[in-house]
Design a protein around this motif. Structure first.
Motif, PDB file in Angstrom:
ATOM      1  N   ARG A  97       0.843  -1.192   0.000  1.00 34.19           N
ATOM      2  CA  ARG A  97       0.000   0.000   0.000  1.00 34.19           C
ATOM      3  C   ARG A  97       0.877   1.240   0.000  1.00 34.19           C
ATOM      4  NH1 ARG A  97      -5.175  -0.186   1.988  1.00 34.19           N
ATOM      5  NH2 ARG A  97      -4.808   1.728   3.114  1.00 34.19           N
ATOM      6  N   THR A 130      -8.882  -5.777  -2.129  1.00 36.52           N
ATOM      7  CA  THR A 130      -8.283  -4.522  -1.657  1.00 36.52           C
ATOM      8  C   THR A 130      -9.295  -3.402  -1.477  1.00 36.52           C
ATOM      9  OG1 THR A 130      -7.800  -3.875  -3.938  1.00 36.52           O
ATOM     10  CG2 THR A 130      -6.076  -5.066  -2.737  1.00 36.52           C
ATOM     11  N   SER A 179     -10.887   1.897  -0.986  1.00 38.01           N
ATOM     12  CA  SER A 179      -9.894   0.906  -0.602  1.00 38.01           C
ATOM     13  C   SER A 179     -10.144   0.443   0.824  1.00 38.01           C
ATOM     14  CB  SER A 179      -8.486   1.484  -0.722  1.00 38.01           C
ATOM     15  OG  SER A 179      -8.321   2.568   0.186  1.00 38.01           O
TER      16      SER A 179
END
Length: 481
Positions: free
Chosen positions: A10, A161, A176
């Protein structure tokens, strides 16, 4: 040995987010389960959420009576301390099993054994939802995005995700998440979303006894404080259509009454036919009491009583970052009262896996397998009954099923006159012990001996309940002195 799927890197690890699909009871409990392990939780709700105990779109089953089993109530209290006290303060009832219950099983009337370890919380579904919702949303880490639908999962077959969203005006966006919990209920699109990610082979079981529910709320003619739950159960053993009915005391001095029947004996939506149908049950206690009660609502009717289960825990591949909970995994014939409790116990299992693993790889599969345990117990209890009706579709009772039914029937017969066996059965039926508790040596021996007391001919009302009936001018002709 194949490597476990790895979460893609990320941009920042400074903040973690969980997304919960659905603002139902299961969705709220999912938020309660994960909120201590992420920085924020966002609940995506297709409809709006009411401020108080009002009906919410997407919960048609709320028109029918609900009970929260002690296994589920204990789980909710574990997740949200003080919730049971809030429910009782708002008018819900705590009903000890079977101390404050009149149950006419296929094998006879259960005695009102004196104990307080197993219980039901009875209230309208709207009240239960509102109290749990208020408890969850007072945490500043939890927020709701109403009038928004989740249309797809983001990510791959190895890792979810986030989610794709569609707002009420048609605007689409992406959100997200480090963890997505699908608690969107019976209409969950999880199998389709998984297929879009390249995961197929989801096993689905559907067992439909064809039960129909007709329900109505009444003003009780007596005080509902400490008034018993009343249940007259169908007997599937004779091959005739099944008829079941019950009276559940709820808040504000009311009774929630549901009448339930299989094809060939299904109740009607017509108000004029509601009480006559109650008279066709195996005992007239419900019909005789309703004759003195004031109806407050029309009759609500539904045919949505199918048992449906997705066995996600059996998939060879399951993406990290995704967990399914509640009716999204399994929905049960509501006559058995398992839905809310299974969701609550599953949420506790999810929280436990988060506590031991965090958001590390392997969480999602471990959580999904843990959630499957209470689902398996409730499924076996519901399906184990429904498959014995001739009208049931999806599975027929085999030799092993019939043998098990004979044993359970023997247990139920023994329970009418054995505190020990009645307690063992109650532990399982309230989801506080696994089904194997009914195979303990002491229970097997007691079943072999049979009931230790003679069977009751009629339901047993306490002296206080008889006094309430007398004060209200209610005479039950079959009730002996």
């Amino acid at each position: 040995m194949s490597e476990s799927p790895q979460r893609p890197p990320r941009m920042s690890r400074m903040s973690t987010r969980a997304v919960v699909v659905g603002g139902s009871l299961a969705g709220m409990l999912a938020a309660a389960a994960v909120k201590e392990h992420v920085d924020s939780v966002e609940i995506i709700e297709a409809h709006g959420l009411p401020e108080g105990p009002e009906s919410r779109p997407g919960v048609p089953q709320a028109a029918h009576f609900h009970v929260l089993l002690s296994g589920g109530a204990n789980a909710i209290e574990d997740l949200l301390p003080g919730t049971v006290k809030e429910l009782l303060g708002a008018g819900a009832h705590r009903v000890p099993v079977t101390t404050n219950m009149l149950i006419y099983s296929p094998e006879g009337w259960y005695r009102r054994w004196q104990r307080d370890t197993h219980y039901l919380i009875t209230a309208s579904r709207d009240l239960t939802d509102s109290v749990v919702r208020r408890q969850v949303l007072k945490d500043p880490r939890v927020s709701v995005r109403p009038h928004t639908k989740v249309t797809a999962l983001l990510g791959s077959s190895q890792c979810v995700t986030g989610v794709r969203l569609r707002a009420a005006d048609g605007t689409e966006s992406e959100l997200s998440a480090d963890l997505v919990v699908d608690a969107s209920g019976k209409g969950a699109r999880t199998p389709q979303w998984l297929a879009e990610l390249g995961i197929s082979g989801v096993a689905e079981d559907r067992i439909d006894s064809g039960f129909a529910y007709a329900s109505r709320i009444y003003r009780a003619p007596v005080s509902t404080r400490n008034w018993p739950v009343i249940s007259v159960q169908a007997d599937p053993r004779g091959g005739e259509p099944g008829r079941t009915g019950g009276i559940v005391p709820i808040e504000d001095g009311r009774w929630h009454v549901s009448l339930i029947g299989t094809p060939g004996a299904q109740p009607s939506r017509e108000a004029a036919e509601f009480e006559p149908y109650a008279r066709t049950l195996r005992h007239p206690v419900i019909a005789d009491l309703l004759a003195h009660a004031e109806p407050l609502t029309d009759v609500a009717l539904t045919h949505s009583t199918v048992n449906r289960r997705y066995s996600y825990e059996r998939l060879k591949s399951w993406p990290e970052g995704l967990v399914a909970l509640g009716d999204s995994v399994a929905a049960f014939n509501p006559v058995y009262g398992h839905g809310m409790s299974v969701a609550a116990i599953g949420a506790v299992a999810l929280r436990a896996r988060l506590a031991s693993r965090g958001l590390a790889d392997g969480l999602s599969r471990a959580a999904q397998r843990a959630i499957a345990a209470p689902v398996e117990l409730a499924w076996s209890l519901a399906v184990g009954q429904d498959i014995h009706y001739r009208t049931t579709k999806g599975r027929n009772a085999g030799a092993a099923d019939r043998l098990l039914q004979r044993y359970v029937s023997r247990l139920s017969h023994t329970a009418t006159g054995s505190f020990h066996v009645a307690t063992a059965m109650t532990e399982v039926l309230t989801l506080q012990s696994p089904g194997t508790a009914l195979l303990r040596p002491g229970v097997l021996a007691a079943a072999l001996i049979g009931p230790l007391r003679p069977q009751l001919d009629e339901p047993t009302f306490t002296a206080a309940e008889r006094g309430l009936l007398a004060d209200a001018g209610i005479r039950l002709p079959w009730l002996t002195a």
